[in-house]
Design an enzyme around this catalytic site. Sequence first.
Site, mmCIF file in Angstrom:
data_model
loop_
_atom_site.group_PDB
_atom_site.id
_atom_site.type_symbol
_atom_site.label_atom_id
_atom_site.label_comp_id
_atom_site.label_asym_id
_atom_site.label_seq_id
_atom_site.Cartn_x
_atom_site.Cartn_y
_atom_site.Cartn_z
ATOM 1 N N ASP A 54 -44.348 -87.412 153.739
ATOM 2 C CA ASP A 54 -43.625 -86.185 153.421
ATOM 3 C C ASP A 54 -44.376 -84.997 154.021
ATOM 4 O O ASP A 54 -45.457 -85.143 154.599
ATOM 5 C CB ASP A 54 -43.528 -86.060 151.896
ATOM 6 C CG ASP A 54 -42.392 -85.155 151.440
ATOM 7 O OD1 ASP A 54 -41.685 -84.592 152.297
ATOM 8 O OD2 ASP A 54 -42.219 -85.014 150.219
ATOM 9 N N GLU B 231 -43.367 -81.552 158.571
ATOM 10 C CA GLU B 231 -42.683 -80.689 159.553
ATOM 11 C C GLU B 231 -43.629 -80.106 160.627
ATOM 12 O O GLU B 231 -43.132 -79.920 161.760
ATOM 13 C CB GLU B 231 -41.956 -79.555 158.827
ATOM 14 C CG GLU B 231 -40.728 -80.001 158.077
ATOM 15 C CD GLU B 231 -41.053 -80.765 156.782
ATOM 16 O OE1 GLU B 231 -40.263 -81.633 156.394
ATOM 17 O OE2 GLU B 231 -42.122 -80.499 156.191
ATOM 18 N N ASP C 204 -34.909 -82.011 150.268
ATOM 19 C CA ASP C 204 -34.827 -81.505 148.893
ATOM 20 C C ASP C 204 -33.458 -80.887 148.606
ATOM 21 O O ASP C 204 -33.296 -79.665 148.602
ATOM 22 C CB ASP C 204 -35.941 -80.496 148.639
ATOM 23 C CG ASP C 204 -37.318 -81.119 148.752
ATOM 24 O OD1 ASP C 204 -37.424 -82.357 148.618
ATOM 25 O OD2 ASP C 204 -38.298 -80.381 148.972
#
Length: 811
Positions: free
Chosen positions: A414, A417, A493
């Site tokens: 996770d 980015e 999310d």
Amino acid sequence: MFFLARRSALALLALTCSAMCGYAQGWQHMGNVQRVEKLKDGVELTAGRAKVRITAFNDSTVRVRVAPQGNFPKEYSWAVVAAPQPPMVKVEDAKNELKLTAGNTTIIVQKSPLLIRFADGAGHELLADEPTLPMAFDGSRVRAWKTMPADENYYGLGDKTGPMNRRNRAFTMWNSDVFGWGESTDPMYKAFTFFMGLRKGTAYGVFFDNTYRSNFDFGKESPDYFSFGAEGGELNYYFFSGPDPKRVVEEYTALVGRSPLPPLWTLGYQQSRYSYYPEERVREIAATLREKKIPADALYLDIDYQQGNAPFTINREYFPHFEQMIADLRAQGFRTITITDLHIKKDPGHGYAPYDSGIKNDVFIKKPDGSPFVGIVWPGESVFPDFTLTRARDWWGTLYKDFVGMGVAGFWNDMNEPSLFERADKTMPLDTLHRLDDGTTLDHRAIHNVYGMENVRATYEGLRKLQPDERPFVLTRAAYSGTQRYAATWTGDNSSTWNHLNMSTPMLLSLGLCGYSMVGDDIGGFAGSPPADLLTRWFEVGALNPIYRDHTANGTADQEPWVHGPRHEAIRRQYVELRYKLLPYIYTIVEESSRTGLPFMRPIFIDYPQAEDFYGNNRDFLFGRDLFVAPVTTEMVDAEEVQLPPGDWYDYWTAKKLSSKNKITLHPALDEMPLYVRAGAIIPTQPLVQNTGEKPSGPLQLRVYAGDVCRGSLYQDDGHSFAYQRGELLRVNYSCQASSASITVTSTTEKSSFQPWWSSAEVSVYGVAAQPKEVRIGDRTSHEWRYDGPTHSVILTVPDALKNWAVTLTF
């Protein structure tokens, strides 16, 4: 011919505009072609200081590269894995234009100014430069403009929100942590620089291979053209000639790679939240799933299992018997997936091995002054692996050794980015340096969009080394084109709202069009707590999404299937059970996807490109070729209109035969999700199990839906190893022929080097209007069959179904 007539008109328009128009402000547009150099796979054109290469990559793919100053950079791509296989290229060089013929693609280059058009072998134009705006550059920026026919539709670009059709909107590619995203949020978590044009059943594709911040404008600037470009890097794109959507996706995924065949257990139901802790809570969740007989295969541990949120650690206060817990869960049929974010806690002098070994091996990203870059994330001050270095990826892979040894089955990368706290841009400074294997560096502008991809590449490759004969499962939030080679993904999310349920399907379909087959969302929504009906409807449609994971945020209400009382629990269980009964069909279409690149959850126009009524359908989808899903995604009580794809279909629940000629009006009850089967489909299913490791009790079940083009298949292997690559697999092909006098179902075993759990097959033939006079299995008349009037079906058992067989119903 239309194409030839349009050429002269465009040439006149371009000549007029070159004299009268100032082109796009600030841009240096391509001038006239001054020199043509023939290459073995195409041509290199000189226009002023700039050079343009147009080369045939293979029979259906053409590459265009632009070097504004005449010097092409070193050949490298993070995305492209295929080697060029150029066909013979025919070059015809005339005074005003250049014509290249390669495979089934024709490329016309107008020389004054330099404009490129792509056509099929018959001369029908597919894609063309906008005559008033030739390709251009401005400092480090690059851009191309293309004409935009009024009836053309545009799909792709990955997990963008809103309708699948991107027309009349503009999008930015810059991987971003966007908690609380909405239907107009952009950019999103991923950068897929691929799109498809579709018009009257004909499709083409474009992949803009540029990792910098890029932009795609499909008519927001002008209704007459669309454009794409980037703030740095090359104007370097691939054109795929199609000519249909299915072929475009196959061509694109052949270039950038396809999702590997996943472990079978990853196709089961997955239970997650932020966070399950302490250890007793994890065990309680597992026990409740088994006690309530809700099938499940995976449990997730979010960051709270770690000590101080430091990756590759265990909080022994919360999980004193972590290793035994993993083993006990495995004995109950659960695989455990743990989160391992890519940031490494800056923790010198305390024996934190990931940090100490990373410093020793010099694998962390540096600032321009040569010192390690430090950012604030979950553990506090953190450093970040330099995943663009092979040795850094190799080092990262070794960090999983202990967890793999404990029996952890999957890993969730996770925040990649990459996402940082306490910065307005939520990521690294743009001047942060990333090192390459050849000793050079690139700043964060060039690497940002591929950083998450290289993170999961390191994880995947590390797991392959640690367990060479086990298929890894890796889940990523960030991605660039080609990331599907290493990891599954989800939509990030999302929120617990009806609007987010409604947005989910077009997002997943768009990811699939970009080659990402293993995709899902957070069932029920991540942010907030869903009302009962919303969670139930999400469980229904989620059962026919590639990844079926219930996940929610810290501080929200419980979101497991049993919340909200027995009625909702029963409905949710029903759809989880549907998922498990369909696993033979699901695994078969997943295996096909791993070979072809075609998503198994896909828009209707993939299989029915001529059916233009479905070009704007964002609710319904196909699950494989044979199942049509029309989910309920709104809380409104109005009637639901369902338009079936062309042909005849059967209602999955009632076996009633329906025609696409008539629209269906429904008022689905809470436990009803409209689901249809293509007439002519043969669907393999199985008796219910509680997890994929449990052997089904009973025969294989074949649901035969009589109709035209009647066929189906079954693929099986051991579900976890790479033995299938060594030929240890089962592949069976089914077909049927129907007439007024008889229906014959045939099974042909193509490969049988794997022994499945079944030996007999229960065959249910639907669409049987009346009880047959005779039923034969091969040459033998069978009396062990029954006719079911309400479902118009005949049910019988073939005892030795691994051999070739035929069943004939005679009327």
